[in-house]
Design an enzyme around this catalytic site. Structure first.
Site, PDB file in Angstrom:
ATOM      1  N   GLU A  66      40.751  29.175   3.275  1.00 44.92           N
ATOM      2  CA  GLU A  66      39.432  29.807   3.395  1.00 44.92           C
ATOM      3  C   GLU A  66      38.564  29.523   2.183  1.00 44.92           C
ATOM      4  O   GLU A  66      37.376  29.242   2.319  1.00 44.92           O
ATOM      5  CB  GLU A  66      39.573  31.331   3.565  1.00 44.92           C
ATOM      6  N   ASP A  81      44.980  31.762   4.854  1.00 40.42           N
ATOM      7  CA  ASP A  81      44.052  32.785   4.359  1.00 40.42           C
ATOM      8  C   ASP A  81      44.782  33.498   3.220  1.00 40.42           C
ATOM      9  O   ASP A  81      45.777  34.191   3.438  1.00 40.42           O
ATOM     10  CB  ASP A  81      43.704  33.781   5.486  1.00 40.42           C
ATOM     11  N   ILE A  83      43.975  35.975   1.169  1.00 39.26           N
ATOM     12  CA  ILE A  83      43.951  37.432   1.353  1.00 39.26           C
ATOM     13  C   ILE A  83      43.144  37.699   2.617  1.00 39.26           C
ATOM     14  O   ILE A  83      41.925  37.466   2.645  1.00 39.26           O
ATOM     15  CB  ILE A  83      43.292  38.196   0.185  1.00 39.26           C
ATOM     16  N   ASP A  84      43.806  38.136   3.659  1.00 35.69           N
ATOM     17  CA  ASP A  84      43.068  38.579   4.838  1.00 35.69           C
ATOM     18  C   ASP A  84      42.911  40.092   4.688  1.00 35.69           C
ATOM     19  O   ASP A  84      43.908  40.815   4.584  1.00 35.69           O
ATOM     20  CB  ASP A  84      43.818  38.231   6.122  1.00 35.69           C
ATOM     21  N   THR A  86      40.075  41.141   2.474  1.00 36.96           N
ATOM     22  CA  THR A  86      39.622  41.164   1.077  1.00 36.96           C
ATOM     23  C   THR A  86      38.862  42.435   0.728  1.00 36.96           C
ATOM     24  O   THR A  86      39.000  42.958  -0.380  1.00 36.96           O
ATOM     25  CB  THR A  86      38.730  39.930   0.800  1.00 36.96           C
ATOM     26  N   ASP A 208      41.945  33.146   9.819  1.00 37.18           N
ATOM     27  CA  ASP A 208      42.200  34.553  10.137  1.00 37.18           C
ATOM     28  C   ASP A 208      43.304  34.671  11.195  1.00 37.18           C
ATOM     29  O   ASP A 208      44.030  35.656  11.246  1.00 37.18           O
ATOM     30  CB  ASP A 208      40.953  35.231  10.734  1.00 37.18           C
TER      31      ASP A 208
HETATM   32  C1  IPD Z   1      38.144  39.358   7.545  1.00 41.20           C
HETATM   33  C2  IPD Z   1      39.149  40.333   8.104  1.00 41.20           C
HETATM   34  C3  IPD Z   1      38.462  41.371   8.948  1.00 41.20           C
HETATM   35  C4  IPD Z   1      37.658  40.742  10.055  1.00 41.20           C
HETATM   36  C5  IPD Z   1      36.655  39.759   9.488  1.00 41.20           C
HETATM   37  C6  IPD Z   1      37.380  38.698   8.653  1.00 41.20           C
HETATM   38  P1  IPD Z   1      38.704  38.300   5.138  1.00 41.20           P
HETATM   39  O1  IPD Z   1      38.805  38.354   6.774  1.00 41.20           O
HETATM   40  O2  IPD Z   1      40.105  39.673   8.886  1.00 41.20           O
HETATM   41  O3  IPD Z   1      39.395  42.232   9.563  1.00 41.20           O
HETATM   42  O4  IPD Z   1      36.982  41.755  10.771  1.00 41.20           O
HETATM   43  O5  IPD Z   1      35.981  39.164  10.570  1.00 41.20           O
HETATM   44  O6  IPD Z   1      36.447  37.815   8.122  1.00 41.20           O
HETATM   45  O7  IPD Z   1      37.295  37.941   4.809  1.00 41.20           O
HETATM   46  O8  IPD Z   1      39.104  39.613   4.619  1.00 41.20           O
HETATM   47  O9  IPD Z   1      39.646  37.184   4.813  1.00 41.20           O
HETATM   48 CA    CA Z   2      40.416  36.524   6.869  1.00 41.78          CA
HETATM   49 CA    CA Z   3      40.321  35.883   3.197  1.00 42.14          CA
END
Ligand code: IPD
Ligand code: CA
Ligand code: CA
Length: 257
Positions: A66, A81, A83-84, A86, A208
């Site tokens: 990402e 990813d 950190i999913d 963040t 994601d």
């Molecule tokens: C997000 C998370 C979140 C989702 C967002 C994503 P990130 O990823 O998965 O739950 O609703 O659409 O972008 O930015 O924390 O890696």
């Molecule tokens: Ca993510």
């Molecule tokens: Ca992320």
């Protein structure tokens, strides 16, 4: 377990160590596309650590992360990813994960998602089942939308792209129970583990979804777009469920239920 899976899990554990270190030590927070789209020093450092770890073992592989984008084209491609969740991470809300997938000639082969706070490791290899901390998992058996536990998420530019607000309202208006946990990779693994009966979101990115997608498929989940067509990485819509409530969920989101 073969070397690819062992290495993916080792990279995820390395990532968790970095997450926990920065939760303890503190971290700088920056914004990306807008004030709610956050990135921390930990996101970048975690991605570099995963990339160095995997590419030092597999120098011919491609890598899509990402934060850093795509490095070279190859038959084997890691999709990461770091950190999913963040925003959760930045607020010390303990629901975030690292997600690592391996795609081979365009087909997802293995997926690893590690919840850093709970130390819950979801993993799957194509054709070999899905596991949570070493135990097999499968989707729930709830067969009606009423009584199901659902989850969704929203993109950072939800004010510009309000589509999911409409779907969210339709689902709520039916009196259904919906959560918005904030880490799509974990939300999807929760469907795989039967903790959630269904999940949908709009505009998720490949990193994601990729790791959790293997886990979902191996746990018996149905994963489609809005019209019920099979989900492909990069599609705008994702609807994942235990299969039994899938048609009802699709119909409700589309306003035909
Ligand atoms: C997000 C998370 C979140 C989702 C967002 C994503 P990130 O990823 O998965 O739950 O609703 O659409 O972008 O930015 O924390 O890696
Ligand atoms: Ca993510
Ligand atoms: Ca992320």
């Amino acid at each position: 377990m073969d070397a690819l899976l062992t290495d993916a899990i080792a990279a995820a554990r390395l990532a968790r160590g970095i997450h926990l270190y920065y939760q303890e030590k503190g971290f700088a927070v920056d914004t990306k596309s807008g004030p709610t789209d956050l990135v921390t020093h930990a996101d970048k450092e975690t991605e570099i650590a995963i990339k160095d770890y995997l590419l030092s073992r597999y120098p011919d592989h491609a890598f899509l992360g990402e934060e850093g984008g795509q490095e070279r084209e190859a038959e084997y491609r890691w999709i990461v990813d770091p950190i999913d969740g963040t925003v959760n991470f930045a607020h010390r809300f303990p629901f975030y994960a690292v997600s690592i997938a391996l795609e081979v000639r365009g087909e997802l082969e293995l997926g690893v998602v590690l919840d850093s706070s709970r130390d819950e490791l979801f993993w799957a290899r194509r054709g070999q089942g899905a596991f949570l901390n070493g135990r097999p998992i499968e989707v729930s058996r709830t067969d009606q939308l009423i009584g199901s536990l659902l989850a969704t998420g929203f993109p950072y530019d939800v004010k510009k792209d309000r589509e999911n607000l409409i779907y969210f309202e339709r689902v709520l208006e039916k009196g259904l129970t919906v959560r918005r946990p904030g880490a799509a990779a974990l939300d999807l693994c929760y469907v795989a583990a039967g903790r959630l009966d269904g999940f949908w979101e709009v505009k998720l990115k490949p990193w994601d979804v990729a790791g959790a997608l293997v886990v979902l498929r191996e746990a018996g989940a149905v994963v489609t777009g809005l019209e019920g067509e099979e989900y492909q990485l990069g599609n705008r819509y994702i609807v994942a469920s235990n299969g039994l409530i899938h048609e009802e969920l699709l119909a409700t989101i589309r306003g035909r239920g």
